[in-house]
Design a protein around this motif. Structure first.
Motif, PDB file in Angstrom:
ATOM      1  N   UNK A 288      16.752  26.777  42.186  1.00 51.96           N
ATOM      2  CA  UNK A 288      17.155  25.898  41.086  1.00 51.96           C
ATOM      3  C   UNK A 288      16.309  26.193  39.845  1.00 51.96           C
ATOM      4  N   UNK A 289      16.920  26.038  38.693  1.00 47.09           N
ATOM      5  CA  UNK A 289      16.164  26.103  37.441  1.00 47.09           C
ATOM      6  C   UNK A 289      15.542  24.725  37.193  1.00 47.09           C
ATOM      7  N   UNK A 290      14.212  24.682  37.124  1.00 46.48           N
ATOM      8  CA  UNK A 290      13.530  23.411  36.896  1.00 46.48           C
ATOM      9  C   UNK A 290      13.030  23.266  35.472  1.00 46.48           C
ATOM     10  N   UNK A 291      12.670  24.377  34.847  1.00 42.00           N
ATOM     11  CA  UNK A 291      12.081  24.342  33.510  1.00 42.00           C
ATOM     12  C   UNK A 291      12.739  25.408  32.657  1.00 42.00           C
ATOM     13  N   UNK A 292      12.955  25.091  31.388  1.00 44.49           N
ATOM     14  CA  UNK A 292      13.434  26.090  30.439  1.00 44.49           C
ATOM     15  C   UNK A 292      12.675  25.891  29.136  1.00 44.49           C
ATOM     16  N   UNK A 293      12.308  26.979  28.483  1.00 40.80           N
ATOM     17  CA  UNK A 293      11.550  26.835  27.239  1.00 40.80           C
ATOM     18  C   UNK A 293      11.468  28.131  26.467  1.00 40.80           C
ATOM     19  N   UNK A 294      10.694  28.095  25.385  1.00 38.65           N
ATOM     20  CA  UNK A 294      10.588  29.260  24.517  1.00 38.65           C
ATOM     21  C   UNK A 294       9.440  29.089  23.537  1.00 38.65           C
ATOM     22  N   UNK A 295       8.971  30.219  23.032  1.00 40.02           N
ATOM     23  CA  UNK A 295       8.163  30.215  21.816  1.00 40.02           C
ATOM     24  C   UNK A 295       9.160  30.198  20.673  1.00 40.02           C
ATOM     25  N   UNK A 296       8.963  29.278  19.720  1.00 41.59           N
ATOM     26  CA  UNK A 296      10.004  29.021  18.718  1.00 41.59           C
ATOM     27  C   UNK A 296       9.937  30.003  17.541  1.00 41.59           C
ATOM     28  N   UNK A 297      11.089  30.176  16.945  1.00 39.37           N
ATOM     29  CA  UNK A 297      11.201  30.960  15.713  1.00 39.37           C
ATOM     30  C   UNK A 297      10.863  30.032  14.542  1.00 39.37           C
ATOM     31  N   UNK A 298       9.644  30.149  13.997  1.00 39.67           N
ATOM     32  CA  UNK A 298       9.196  29.205  12.969  1.00 39.67           C
ATOM     33  C   UNK A 298       9.226  29.805  11.569  1.00 39.67           C
ATOM     34  N   UNK A 299       9.793  31.010  11.423  1.00 41.16           N
ATOM     35  CA  UNK A 299       9.841  31.674  10.115  1.00 41.16           C
ATOM     36  C   UNK A 299      11.288  31.732   9.628  1.00 41.16           C
TER      37      UNK A 299
ATOM     38  N   UNK B   4      17.100  33.219   9.799  1.00 39.80           N
ATOM     39  CA  UNK B   4      18.353  33.573   9.122  1.00 39.80           C
ATOM     40  C   UNK B   4      18.905  34.888   9.679  1.00 39.80           C
ATOM     41  N   UNK B   5      18.010  35.868   9.881  1.00 42.32           N
ATOM     42  CA  UNK B   5      18.453  37.164  10.392  1.00 42.32           C
ATOM     43  C   UNK B   5      18.962  37.038  11.821  1.00 42.32           C
ATOM     44  N   UNK B   6      18.269  36.234  12.646  1.00 42.86           N
ATOM     45  CA  UNK B   6      18.686  36.059  14.042  1.00 42.86           C
ATOM     46  C   UNK B   6      20.068  35.422  14.113  1.00 42.86           C
ATOM     47  N   UNK B   7      20.317  34.426  13.285  1.00 46.27           N
ATOM     48  CA  UNK B   7      21.628  33.779  13.281  1.00 46.27           C
ATOM     49  C   UNK B   7      22.692  34.690  12.674  1.00 46.27           C
ATOM     50  N   UNK B   8      22.301  35.508  11.714  1.00 45.17           N
ATOM     51  CA  UNK B   8      23.253  36.437  11.097  1.00 45.17           C
ATOM     52  C   UNK B   8      23.820  37.394  12.140  1.00 45.17           C
ATOM     53  N   UNK B   9      22.977  37.881  13.044  1.00 43.95           N
ATOM     54  CA  UNK B   9      23.442  38.805  14.081  1.00 43.95           C
ATOM     55  C   UNK B   9      24.439  38.143  15.021  1.00 43.95           C
ATOM     56  N   UNK B  10      24.369  36.819  15.114  1.00 48.24           N
ATOM     57  CA  UNK B  10      25.304  36.080  15.978  1.00 48.24           C
ATOM     58  C   UNK B  10      26.503  35.571  15.192  1.00 48.24           C
TER      59      UNK B  10
ATOM     60  N   UNK C 235      22.643  34.249  23.799  1.00 47.33           N
ATOM     61  CA  UNK C 235      22.797  34.077  25.237  1.00 47.33           C
ATOM     62  C   UNK C 235      21.936  32.939  25.756  1.00 47.33           C
ATOM     63  N   UNK C 236      21.034  32.430  24.926  1.00 44.14           N
ATOM     64  CA  UNK C 236      20.085  31.412  25.369  1.00 44.14           C
ATOM     65  C   UNK C 236      19.786  30.537  24.164  1.00 44.14           C
ATOM     66  N   UNK C 237      18.586  30.029  24.076  1.00 44.98           N
ATOM     67  CA  UNK C 237      18.213  29.119  22.991  1.00 44.98           C
ATOM     68  C   UNK C 237      18.192  29.840  21.640  1.00 44.98           C
ATOM     69  N   UNK C 238      18.976  29.387  20.658  1.00 46.52           N
ATOM     70  CA  UNK C 238      19.034  30.099  19.375  1.00 46.52           C
ATOM     71  C   UNK C 238      17.776  29.945  18.531  1.00 46.52           C
ATOM     72  N   UNK C 239      16.884  29.024  18.901  1.00 48.80           N
ATOM     73  CA  UNK C 239      15.677  28.776  18.094  1.00 48.80           C
ATOM     74  C   UNK C 239      14.474  29.562  18.603  1.00 48.80           C
ATOM     75  N   UNK C 240      14.684  30.514  19.502  1.00 48.73           N
ATOM     76  CA  UNK C 240      13.577  31.269  20.085  1.00 48.73           C
ATOM     77  C   UNK C 240      13.131  32.398  19.167  1.00 48.73           C
ATOM     78  N   UNK C 241      11.849  32.750  19.280  1.00 50.01           N
ATOM     79  CA  UNK C 241      11.316  33.876  18.517  1.00 50.01           C
ATOM     80  C   UNK C 241      11.653  35.173  19.242  1.00 50.01           C
ATOM     81  N   UNK C 242      12.272  36.134  18.544  1.00 48.32           N
ATOM     82  CA  UNK C 242      12.529  37.430  19.184  1.00 48.32           C
ATOM     83  C   UNK C 242      11.226  38.184  19.405  1.00 48.32           C
ATOM     84  N   UNK C 243      11.131  38.865  20.535  1.00 48.24           N
ATOM     85  CA  UNK C 243       9.940  39.681  20.785  1.00 48.24           C
ATOM     86  C   UNK C 243       9.948  40.857  19.809  1.00 48.24           C
ATOM     87  N   UNK C 244       8.898  40.950  19.006  1.00 47.68           N
ATOM     88  CA  UNK C 244       8.854  41.982  17.978  1.00 47.68           C
ATOM     89  C   UNK C 244       9.197  41.457  16.599  1.00 47.68           C
TER      90      UNK C 244
END
Length: 592
Positions: A485-496, A501-507, A452-461
C-alpha cells in the motif's frame, strides 16, 4: 450516588465485593438459567455480568428487557463461585445482583445482532452504522484510530512541529482527482471547492516564515471507491518543512511512522531499514510503485535469453521496439500443477497466459521442464536458471511485450506466487521509499505530455532538466510503500516561479493559465520563497494496516458505500427549490 453510574463495566473486581454500585450500559446477552436471569451488561469499556432472581424487587421488569436495551442497574457486588470465574474478563471474578433497574432506552427488533461475529451485508452495516459500531471489533478499531492520531500528534510536536489549520472551502486546483464543488450564494455562477489536500496552503505557510507545519487534515476527492480508498473524504498527516532536502524529509517522517507501527502493531516486526528504490526499478522488480517487500521475489529482465530463440512468440515480440521478456522467479513452485494454476491466473487477468519453466531432479541430474524449456533448449534454459538463482524444485514464469501491457498482471502474479508458496512474511511491516518518479507522461494515443505526479514538485536538475525531453525529467517526488500500500506521498516543492512556469508549459499550461489557477502561490513566490518540501501520510490506510483489515471502511467511523452514498443519512439528497433559487442553480434532468 451519580445519576447513571458509580463504575464502568470494566472497573469492578474482587476488591469491590459487598459494595452497592450503579452501572449503565447495553444489554449484550441474556441467559435464563432456571429462573435466574443473567445479563452481560456492556459499555464502551467492557462487560460486567449482572443477575436477577425472583427475590429481586425488579425481577418482573428485568424479564422484559431485550438485547441492546440501554439500562441502568443498582446492585450488590458478589464474588463468583470459584468454578464460575471467567479469566477472560477483567470483571470475571464478580457479578452484580440487581436490586433496582431503570430502562434508559428500549430497543426495537434489531436489524443486525451486536453480540457475536455474524456477517451482515455491507448495506445493512452502513445503514445501521450506529449498531455496527457497537460491536467489539469496531469499538476496538475506532479506539485504535483515535489513539494513533493522538500518538502522531505527540510525535510531531516532539520534533518541533506546530499544528495549523488550513481552509476547508477554497479554490479548485488539480491534485490528480475530481474536486467537490460548492456553489457560492454571494457570487452567483461561481464555485468554491473542498480541498483535495492542503497543498498550496501549506506551501504558503512556509513562505510566511513558519519553519515546520503539520495538520491532521481532512481531504476531499471525488474518486471511484476501492477497498483501500474512500470515495469522498479521508484524513492525512500533512506536513511541510523549510530549508530541507529530500533526505531531511525522510529522516523526519520515518521515526513518526516507525514509532506508530511499533506502538500499535501488536508485536509484529517493524522494519527499521527503509530502502530507497527508484520508480523504474520498482516497476521492473515488483510490477508496481507500491511493492510488498515481505515477499522476497524480484522480477528480472530475461530478454536476451529469448532473442532469436526457438520460442517464436517471444522472439518475434523482441523484434519490436520497447518490448521485453520479464521473469518471475518462483522458489519451491516447481510442479506442473502449480505452473498450470498460475497460467490460468494470467488468463483470468486478460492475458493469453504465462510461459513457464520448472526444474526437477531426474535421478541423473537436474532437468528443465515445460514448453518453454523444450523450445529454447538446455543452454538458454540453464543461463536463465543461473541468472535467477534457482534450482531443483523451483520454477520461473515469463511475460513478454511492452511493459505497460503486462506489468500490472506481473505484479499481481508476484503477489499470488509469494502467498501461495508461503514466501511472504505475514507478521511484518516492510517499508520502502519509492523515489525518482518521472515528472511527465505521454498519452499512448495522442502523445500529449502531462504531469504524471504532483505538478508542484521541483524537477531534478532545475531549469536545465526542462530543456530536454520532458519524458526524461525526474522529479524530487517520493512515496512510502508498506506491505503493498502507498502510505505516504510527498515532494520537494518547486518554489521558483520561472521553473514553475516552464514545468507547466511542458504540460501544455501557459503562463496566463498558471497565474489564473495558482495566482496566490505564484505571487507569493515572488517575495523570497524558501526551499521547502514535505509529505502526507494517509491515516485511514495506516489504521487499516494496523487493524489487519483489507477494507478501509472498517476503520472509518461513518464511511460511504461503494457508490459514494451515505445510507444512514440519505446523502447525497436532492436540494429544495428554495435552495436552488438562492444559489441561482437549476438541475438539468438526466436523460434516460
Amino acid at each position: 450516588m451519580h445519576a447513571y453510574r458509580t463504575h464502568t463495566c470494566v472497573d469492578l473486581t474482587a476488591e469491590n465485593v459487598g459494595e452497592t454500585v450503579r452501572l449503565s450500559g447495553w444489554v449484550h446477552r441474556i441467559r435464563d438459567h432456571g429462573g435466574i436471569l443473567f445479563i452481560d451488561l456492556r459499555d464502551h469499556y467492557g462487560i460486567t455480568q449482572v443477575l436477577c432472581d425472583p427475590d429481586s424487587p425488579v425481577f418482573d421488569a428485568v424479564e422484559k428487557v431485550r438485547s441492546e436495551w440501554c439500562i441502568r442497574i443498582d446492585g450488590e457486588v458478589k464474588a463468583r463461585d470459584e468454578s464460575l470465574v471467567n479469566p477472560k474478563l477483567p470483571t470475571g471474578e464478580i457479578e452484580v445482583f440487581i436490586r433496582d433497574m431503570e430502562v434508559l432506552g428500549a430497543a426495537d427488533e434489531l436489524p443486525l445482532i451486536v453480540f457475536g461475529d455474524q456477517e451482515y451485508p455491507e448495506e445493512t452495516r452502513l445503514r445501521y452504522r450506529y449498531l455496527d459500531l457497537r460491536r467489539e471489533a469496531m469499538q476496538r478499531n475506532m479506539t485504535m484510530r483515535s489513539d494513533v492520531v493522538s500518538s502522531i500528534r505527540k510525535r510531531m510536536w516532539d520534533q518541533g512541529f506546530r499544528e495549523f489549520q488550513t481552509p476547508i472551502i477554497t479554490a479548485s486546483s488539480p491534485e490528480g482527482a475530481r474536486d467537490f464543488l460548492v456553489p457560492s450564494r454571494l457570487h452567483p455562477g461561481k464555485f468554491y471547492a473542498l480541498p483535495q489536500a492542503p497543498q498550496q496552503f501549506k506551501q504558503l505557510i512556509m513562505v510566511s516564515g513558519f519553519d515546520k507545519y503539520f495538520q491532521i487534515a481532512p481531504c476531499f476527492r471525488d474518486e471511484d471507491p476501492r477497498a483501500d480508498r474512500s470515495p469522498t473524504d479521508f484524513y492525512q498527516l500533512d506536513m511541510e518543512m523549510s530549508f530541507v532536502s529530500q533526505q531531511d524529509v525522510f529522516d523526519t517522517i520515518q521515526p513518526v511512522m516507525q514509532g506508530v507501527f511499533e506502538e500499535f502493531g501488536g508485536g509484529r516486526k517493524v522494519d527499521t531499514e527503509w530502502p530507497q528504490i527508484s520508480y523504474r526499478d520498482a516497476a521492473l522488480w515488483y510490477g508496481t510503485d507500491k511493492p510488498d517487500l515481505r515477499n522476497p521475489i524480484k522480477m528480472q529482465d530475461c530478454s536476451e535469453h529469448f532473442r532469436g530463440s526457438g520460442f517464436a512468440i517471444f522472439a518475434k515480440l523482441l523484434e519490436q521496439e520497447g518490448t521485453e521478456v520479464r521473469a518471475i522467479p518462483a522458489p519451491t513452485g516447481g510442479s506442473r500443477k502449480f505452473c498450470d494454476r498460475m497460467n490460468a491466473f494470467a488468463q483470468k487477468e486478460g492475458l493469453p497466459g504465462m510461459g513457464y519453466i520448472f526444474w526437477r531432479d531426474q535421478g541423473e541430474g537436474m532437468e528443465a521442464a515445460g514448453p518453454l524449456a523444450k523450445n529454447i533448449g538446455p543452454e538458454r534454459t540453464e543461463a536463465i536458471r543461473q541468472q535467477l538463482g534457482l534450482g531443483v524444485g523451483d520454477a520461473a514464469f515469463f511475460l513478454g511485450g511492452k511493459p505497460s501491457s503486462f506489468e500490472t498482471v506481473a505484479g499481481k502474479a508476484r503477489v499470488v506466487i509469494g502467498d501461495e508458496l508461503g514466501l511472504t512474511e505475514k507478521d511484518r511491516f516492510a517499508f520502502a521509499w519509492i523515489v525518482d518518479f518521472p515528472m511527465y507522461e505521454a498519452d499512448e494515443e495522442s502523445g500529449k505530455v502531462d504531469f504524471s505526479h504532483n505538478p508542484f514538485s521541483m524537477p531534478q536538475g532545475g531549469m536545465d532538466a526542462l530543456k530536454g525531453d520532458p519524458l526524461d525529467v525526474l522529479g524530487y517526488q517520493y512515496d512510502l510503500a508498506c506491505n503493498g500500500y502507498e502510505l505516504v506521498s510527498g515532494a520537494i516543492r518547486n518554489h521558483k516561479p520561472e521553473i514553475m512556469f516552464k514545468a507547466f508549459e511542458l504540460a501544455g499550461y501557459g503562463e496566463e493559465e498558471v497565474r489564473k489557477r495558482f495566482g496566490g502561490m505564484v505571487n507569493a513566490f515572488r517575495f523570497g520563497a524558501p526551499p521547502h518540501g514535505g509529505c502526507a501520510a494517509g491515516i485511514d490506510r495506516m489504521v487499516m494496516l494496523l487493524a489487519d483489515t483489507a477494507n478501509i471502511r472498517e476503520v472509518i467511523m461513518f464511511p460511504m458505500n461503494q457508490r459514494a452514498e451515505d445510507l444512514m443519512m440519505n446523502a447525497p439528497s436532492e436540494p429544495t427549490s428554495d435552495q436552488l433559487m438562492e444559489l441561482h442553480l437549476r438541475v438539468i434532468p438526466q436523460e434516460t
